[in-house]
Design a protein around this motif. Sequence first.
Motif, PDB file in Angstrom:
ATOM      1  N   ASP A  11      15.817  -0.376  -1.430  1.00 34.83           N
ATOM      2  CA  ASP A  11      14.580   0.384  -0.462  1.00 34.83           C
ATOM      3  C   ASP A  11      14.657   1.953  -0.606  1.00 34.83           C
ATOM      4  O   ASP A  11      13.683   2.589  -0.564  1.00 34.83           O
ATOM      5  N   VAL A  16       7.876   3.757  -2.298  1.00 31.65           N
ATOM      6  CA  VAL A  16       7.234   3.156  -1.227  1.00 31.65           C
ATOM      7  C   VAL A  16       5.695   3.033  -1.412  1.00 31.65           C
ATOM      8  O   VAL A  16       4.965   2.234  -1.028  1.00 31.65           O
ATOM      9  N   TYR A  19       3.886   0.011  -2.780  1.00 31.53           N
ATOM     10  CA  TYR A  19       3.635  -1.296  -1.921  1.00 31.53           C
ATOM     11  C   TYR A  19       2.031  -1.269  -1.760  1.00 31.53           C
ATOM     12  O   TYR A  19       1.599  -2.306  -1.787  1.00 31.53           O
ATOM     13  N   TRP A  22      -0.069  -2.218  -4.736  1.00 34.79           N
ATOM     14  CA  TRP A  22      -0.058  -3.793  -4.781  1.00 34.79           C
ATOM     15  C   TRP A  22      -0.847  -4.614  -3.900  1.00 34.79           C
ATOM     16  O   TRP A  22      -1.468  -5.362  -4.244  1.00 34.79           O
ATOM     17  N   GLU A  39       4.569 -15.113  -2.111  1.00 39.80           N
ATOM     18  CA  GLU A  39       5.119 -14.003  -3.027  1.00 39.80           C
ATOM     19  C   GLU A  39       6.498 -14.343  -3.719  1.00 39.80           C
ATOM     20  O   GLU A  39       7.491 -14.565  -3.015  1.00 39.80           O
ATOM     21  N   CYS A  42      10.154 -11.826  -3.382  1.00 37.41           N
ATOM     22  CA  CYS A  42       9.769 -11.062  -2.360  1.00 37.41           C
ATOM     23  C   CYS A  42      10.756 -10.091  -1.990  1.00 37.41           C
ATOM     24  O   CYS A  42      10.163  -8.800  -1.263  1.00 37.41           O
ATOM     25  N   GLU A  46       9.120  -5.956   1.909  1.00 31.11           N
ATOM     26  CA  GLU A  46       7.933  -5.211   2.478  1.00 31.11           C
ATOM     27  C   GLU A  46       6.651  -5.201   2.062  1.00 31.11           C
ATOM     28  O   GLU A  46       5.696  -5.255   2.790  1.00 31.11           O
ATOM     29  N   LEU A  47       6.394  -5.855   0.908  1.00 37.96           N
ATOM     30  CA  LEU A  47       5.024  -6.390   0.410  1.00 37.96           C
ATOM     31  C   LEU A  47       4.459  -7.487   1.393  1.00 37.96           C
ATOM     32  O   LEU A  47       3.493  -7.567   1.691  1.00 37.96           O
ATOM     33  N   ARG A  50       3.416  -6.705   4.626  1.00 38.00           N
ATOM     34  CA  ARG A  50       1.920  -5.921   4.579  1.00 38.00           C
ATOM     35  C   ARG A  50       0.950  -6.804   4.297  1.00 38.00           C
ATOM     36  O   ARG A  50      -0.353  -6.921   4.738  1.00 38.00           O
ATOM     37  N   SER A 105       6.399  -6.152  -9.014  1.00 38.52           N
ATOM     38  CA  SER A 105       7.513  -5.060  -9.494  1.00 38.52           C
ATOM     39  C   SER A 105       8.163  -5.823 -10.539  1.00 38.52           C
ATOM     40  O   SER A 105       9.671  -5.850 -10.903  1.00 38.52           O
TER      41      SER A 105
END
Length: 243
Positions: A11, A16, A19, A22, A39, A42, A46-47, A50, A105
């Motif tokens: 991270d 950032v 994200y 995406w 996902e 994953c 973070e994504l 969201r 990613s």
Amino acid sequence: MNYAFFSYVYDTLMDVTLYGKWLEYTNRHLEKSGQRVLELACGTGELAIRLQQSGYRVTGLDLSDEMLSLAMNRQLDAGVRFPLIQGDMRQLEEVGSFDAVTCFSDSLCYMRDENEVLKVFKSVYRILEEDGWFLFDVHSIHKIDNLFPGYMYNAELEDVVFLWTSYAGEEPHTIEHDLSFFIEEEDGRYRRYDETHRERTYPIPMYTNLLKQAGFQHVNVTGEFGLSDIEDTTERWFFACKK
């Protein structure tokens, strides 16, 4: 792929702003009214968080226990909850069915060869509902062959010194990332740990052919986050595949 130490600096090193891009790419293809989204890879969540906050019903899957542990903590911090599964994207038979599957990613670039990529595509196709979407990105050949070799990055964090060096692999369109971590222990001394991450990409016709072998008939390939056409200098290719 071993993320035992990389997960704890991931991270810090991650841009950032990606994200949000995406998420926007996903929103352009999906409806947010409760669609079930898996996902893949994953990571630290973070994504996925969201996506959940945007109205999707998310499940996160990752091979790394370390990443999933961080994703669980991040869920608690964000005040959201969704399932997290430790699993292999090449074997998704037990995870249920979904309206969409995402894999961003450049996570697919960690597959060792085209046979493993095909296993992922087939596995995703089997769990997708009819008219479901599979959205993913990969490094372009330009990025793997021309931009990564010779890349170096060093970072000094609170209790970790991190060194990253990339060099061309032996197979076509492969790159190897050597990561070294110097972690401070209780006595004040630093212990060194090393990881090697290998990535591989393929020409776009190879990806589209493998997707068709898996059953996908509608495949759209674009440049950066779906906002441009493919050019020689495009660094990331985005695939939108409909079942």
